[in-house]
Design a protein around this motif. Structure first.
Motif, PDB file in Angstrom:
ATOM      1  N   GLN A 186       0.831  -1.200   0.000  1.00 43.90           N
ATOM      2  CA  GLN A 186       0.000   0.000   0.000  1.00 43.90           C
ATOM      3  C   GLN A 186       0.872   1.260   0.000  1.00 43.90           C
ATOM      4  N   ALA A 187       1.940   1.242   0.787  1.00 50.15           N
ATOM      5  CA  ALA A 187       2.834   2.401   0.855  1.00 50.15           C
ATOM      6  C   ALA A 187       3.519   2.656  -0.486  1.00 50.15           C
ATOM      7  N   SER A 188       3.938   1.587  -1.172  1.00 50.50           N
ATOM      8  CA  SER A 188       4.611   1.768  -2.463  1.00 50.50           C
ATOM      9  C   SER A 188       3.640   2.318  -3.510  1.00 50.50           C
ATOM     10  N   ILE A 189       2.368   1.902  -3.443  1.00 51.03           N
ATOM     11  CA  ILE A 189       1.360   2.436  -4.364  1.00 51.03           C
ATOM     12  C   ILE A 189       1.147   3.922  -4.099  1.00 51.03           C
ATOM     13  N   ASN A 190       1.039   4.282  -2.822  1.00 52.66           N
ATOM     14  CA  ASN A 190       0.825   5.686  -2.485  1.00 52.66           C
ATOM     15  C   ASN A 190       2.038   6.536  -2.835  1.00 52.66           C
ATOM     16  N   GLU A 191       3.236   5.964  -2.697  1.00 53.19           N
ATOM     17  CA  GLU A 191       4.448   6.678  -3.081  1.00 53.19           C
ATOM     18  C   GLU A 191       4.426   7.002  -4.571  1.00 53.19           C
TER      19      GLU A 191
ATOM     20  N   SER B 293      11.803   0.558  -1.397  1.00 51.55           N
ATOM     21  CA  SER B 293      11.513   1.422  -2.537  1.00 51.55           C
ATOM     22  C   SER B 293      12.253   0.940  -3.784  1.00 51.55           C
ATOM     23  N   SER B 294      13.508   0.554  -3.618  1.00 50.63           N
ATOM     24  CA  SER B 294      14.269   0.026  -4.750  1.00 50.63           C
ATOM     25  C   SER B 294      13.627  -1.249  -5.286  1.00 50.63           C
TER      26      SER B 294
END
Length: 385
Positions: free
Chosen positions: A125-130, A321-322
């Motif tokens: 979810q965090a990577s999508i929002n990022e 993130s990478s």
């Protein structure tokens, strides 16, 4: 007449919801951590036996995390994140009812299993929002987790100083957190399930070759984080003879500096690059802990633990993130692969420290965390960016 589908949450609402899940996870974990010395004393567990019991949580995490990619492809990360959050906080209650080392192992297995699945899904979810924001914000989510850890350590330390029974403490916290999960889940980001991909998703996700070095360094970071989480309060209580409140402050210093580093991490990464930040992190983690354990007074040890928190702070979010941007794997699968490798650090760290402590003492065992930081420092040039 068919009702129109609910509109997706705004980017800011989604960020709030994801932050809530990270914060609640940190609060739960810290409340468990500050009561480890009390459970150790109540069950009369020597360090090496406690280490084996702690292994239950790590094994549970690994067993569930390998299914993370499959479940998110099958049902969508919003649904998986919500259910995993509810089950995580319900299972938080279980360690308080343990009667011996093996029931503690079983309780932590279930807590670790649901928490591992929550970890993978909320990071997705965090990577999508990022990506919705179009800039680096992953570190801030993990900063909120650390903020939750700081809040949780203060709550847990206060309740411990009041001699609230562990079972009542963890049950009360768990029920409150379940309610907050259900209230905030409505703003998570909906994703489209891909059942056809779920059937082709391997149970164990093998990292692409380009992810191996990231996974190994993530392993070292999580070994440090897991070791500090499970043994910092025990060390302060038993080796430094700190009070319940002082021991909670020690873990709070670790979480607080980690929180600070993660909130500053995105800006520092954008300014100096991931490679430089990883090098700094490894150096701070190693030198701070070595100095703290060498001086070995209450203030020095707390500062050393805080340095581990600061050193680790921006590293794991950077690795995730990478992974989410890796062209060789789907983001959810890449995150699952790196997170699974990292959780081997949780698997190896706490029981390894316990076994070593049983032979040479906990103080000497904690130098293993310093060695993990040194490995990161020596290999930081392998990081891209």
């Amino acid at each position: 007449m068919k009702s129109s589908p609910a509109s997706p949450p705004s980017i800011s609402a989604a960020r709030f919801a994801v932050n809530m899940f990270f914060a609640l996870n940190g609060i739960a974990f810290a409340n468990w951590v500050v009561r480890i010395p009390d459970i150790k004393a109540e069950l009369k567990l020597p360090p090496e036996v406690l280490g084996v019991s702690l292994l239950g949580g790590a094994i549970g995490s690994l067993c569930s995390m390998v299914f993370g990619g499959y479940l998110m492809a099958r049902f969508g990360s919003k649904q998986v994140t919500t259910l995993a959050g509810v089950l995580t906080f319900l299972s938080l209650m279980l360690p308080g009812y343990a009667t011996n080392a093996w029931t503690l192992f079983a309780a932590l297995f279930f807590y670790g299993a649901f928490n591992g699945l929550m970890d993978v899904s909320m990071n997705d979810q965090a990577s999508i929002n990022e990506k919705q924001h179009g800039r680096s914000i992953m570190s801030s989510f993990h900063g909120v987790f650390s903020l939750g850890g700081l809040i949780g350590s203060l709550i847990g330390g206060w309740l411990s100083s009041l001699h609230v029974p562990v079972s009542l403490h963890l049950t009360s916290i768990g029920l409150v957190l379940v309610l907050l999960v259900l209230l905030s889940s409505r703003w998570l980001i909906p994703t489209t399930p891909h059942p056809e991909e779920a059937h082709t998703e391997p149970v164990f996700i093998r990292p692409a070759p380009s992810l191996w070095i990231i996974g190994i360094m993530a392993f070292c970071v999580m070994l440090g984080e897991g070791g500090m989480a499970d043994w910092s309060t025990v060390y302060l209580r038993e080796n430094i003879q700190a009070s319940e409140t002082q021991s909670a402050i020690g873990y709070g210093a670790f979480s607080g500096l980690m929180m600070l580093g993660r909130f500053l991490g995105d800006g520092l990464i954008n300014r100096f690059g991931s490679r430089t930040i990883v090098g700094w992190g490894g150096a701070i983690m190693t030198l701070g802990l070595v100095l703290g354990l060498t001086v070995n007074t209450l203030p020095a040890v707390i500062v050393g633990f805080a340095c581990v928190g600061l050193g680790c702070s921006a590293l794991f979010p950077c690795f995730l993130s990478s992974a989410s941007r890796n062209p060789d794997m789907r983001p959810a699968s890449a995150i699952t692969a790196v997170a699974t490798m990292a959780y081997f650090g949780f698997l190896v760290g706490p029981p390894l420290l316990g076994l070593v402590a049983g032979q040479v003492g906990l103080r000497a065992a904690l130098f293993i965390i310093a060695a993990a930081g040194l490995f990161i420092l020596l290999n930081h040039r392998r990081v891209q960016g």
